[in-house]
Scaffold this active site. Sequence first.
Site, PDB file in Angstrom:
ATOM      1  N   HIS A 151      52.885  46.391 -57.745  1.00  0.00           N
ATOM      2  CA  HIS A 151      52.010  45.544 -56.941  1.00  0.00           C
ATOM      3  C   HIS A 151      51.996  46.005 -55.488  1.00  0.00           C
ATOM      4  CE1 HIS A 151      49.850  41.843 -56.012  1.00  0.00           C
ATOM      5  NE2 HIS A 151      50.690  41.614 -55.017  1.00  0.00           N
ATOM      6  N   GLU A 195      51.633  45.551 -62.183  1.00  0.00           N
ATOM      7  CA  GLU A 195      51.591  44.481 -61.190  1.00  0.00           C
ATOM      8  C   GLU A 195      52.868  43.650 -61.158  1.00  0.00           C
ATOM      9  OE1 GLU A 195      49.519  43.970 -58.907  1.00  0.00           O
ATOM     10  OE2 GLU A 195      47.526  44.690 -59.463  1.00  0.00           O
ATOM     11  N   SER A 198      46.295  41.071 -52.878  1.00  0.00           N
ATOM     12  CA  SER A 198      47.125  39.950 -53.279  1.00  0.00           C
ATOM     13  C   SER A 198      46.549  38.657 -52.693  1.00  0.00           C
ATOM     14  CB  SER A 198      48.572  40.208 -52.874  1.00  0.00           C
ATOM     15  OG  SER A 198      49.462  39.357 -53.556  1.00  0.00           O
TER      16      SER A 198
END
Length: 567
Positions: A458, A352, A230
């Site tokens: 995610h 995600e 991320s």
Amino acid sequence: MKQPNMPITSFIASSLGAAGEVSAASVAIETPQGPVIGAESADGQVAVFKGIPYAIPPVGKRRWTMAEPAPDWTNPRLATQFGPQCVQGAPPASFTTPSGQEQGLLFWEPSALSSEDCLYLNVYAPRMSGTAAKAPVMVWIHGGGFVGGAGSGPFYDGTALAKKGVVVVTINYRLGIFGFFAHPELSAESRSGTSGNYGLSDQLEALRWVQRNIAAYGGDPDNVTIFGESAGSWSVSLLMATKKSQGLFHKAIGQSGAYFYAMPHLKEAAGGMVSAEQAGQAFASAAADGRIATLRELTATELQAKAEALHVLYTGHLAVVDGDLFEKPVRDVFAEGSQAKVPVMVGFNADEGSGLSDFFVVAPVPDSPASYEAQVAERFGDLASRWLSLYPASDLTAAVFDAYRDSEFGWRMEEWAKAAERAGQPAYLYYFAHNPPMADTVREMPFGTGKRRLGSYHASEIAYVFDAFNQSDLPGIRREDAVMATLMSDYWVAFAKSGHPNGTGRPTWKPYSDSARDYMRFAGTAQPSSGLLPGSWELHREIDQRRAAANIPWNGGSAGLLGQAKP
């Protein structure tokens, strides 16, 4: 009793309490900074050193100064407790499962001590008796949108990876208003004449610390891999784009994030964005009297509160084209092939847009297929038919979430692999579609996006990369998770050791090429594949190029599907 769907966050928090637990045996070493006392892991295989300072604390008048090396010491330093996490806001809302269990958050640790004095790192080193060889080094950069997280998070325990023969370093870096704030006064007082990229200067200083010190911990300073997820993956791409990082690392892994966005310039408006200094002046005037001296008199808590009240927490955390760290936006550096010439391994997850906290801004699901198609036509014009072929109106929730995945993550990660290949460097692309614990949980997503199965959400790959599922005797650990954790961590460690992820006993991962578009699909096992999400990269790259040409600054995700300017 077996618990087949034990929540992944609950598992990690509890299992790493055992896996990362240190024994009473201490480990004393001499380092260039001074003597350090760490502790052995419970099984004696790993030496763990926590809370090592790598930079001067950025407090008082040093608030908003670039990182500089921490001073040395003479007396032994006890390194058995994590340092404070950097100051950050309250975490986004989490959710409660049908069984009533509140889920932990991916990046935030609400109960952890936070401070401006936060520039510490942690080292997990294999106990390699009888050998003079130095182990490869893996430096983990945490995620959290540049506004949250810490290197001490339970997700990031490096014990299991260290047992595979690498030294793992996890770091803190300044966040939000403390790490990404520009102002003319700050630029004037800086030796470089710049301001704004403080959090990235921290990351660079941590890598310099590795070069100076890691040999004392058993690591090889000439074989360093940076990896992150991320915002940590954003950081990896940013570090590859700055000449200041030359020689500080030799391989790079990016998980779900490439900083291929428009970037504000320090002193001039550009790309449809005001300058970073202008944005900083606006905040300083709204928060106080416009003077840096006044802002420095505020406590960290007061400053954080003002940043949140003025919405700077989520809009003022941008890396800056400052003429020092960055002479141009990262995407331009990669487009022209000027990034660091190192092997890369990059990829993203199948779901995600879903997650365990209300962190993402995914577009609301339209009321009807007709409404959706009308909005797509209005938004994308001559590209609408291509959009609808990839994200049809037959399943509106899937259309919105898949579009978010591909536009914010997917095409950028494949573009990263393509840039590496163009530069003559090996690139390995992956797609994580494995169902972790809780994958089948359906939750109400934030911002009116409706209900959504979590799937391969995610950051769900992190536990597998760190081999967490093989580090506990707790019940309820599914065999498929243990197998996947072994596979992925072995691939990651092999890449750190040699620059390619392959080894005996696992499927061959072919390097990415623009013609074959090979990638590794992780779903139950490792599946060599080619041609990931046909048409997606082409469409979203075209949209991005049109937006850039039209000076439309924000080009991420299907959050821009409805309501933002046309590409």
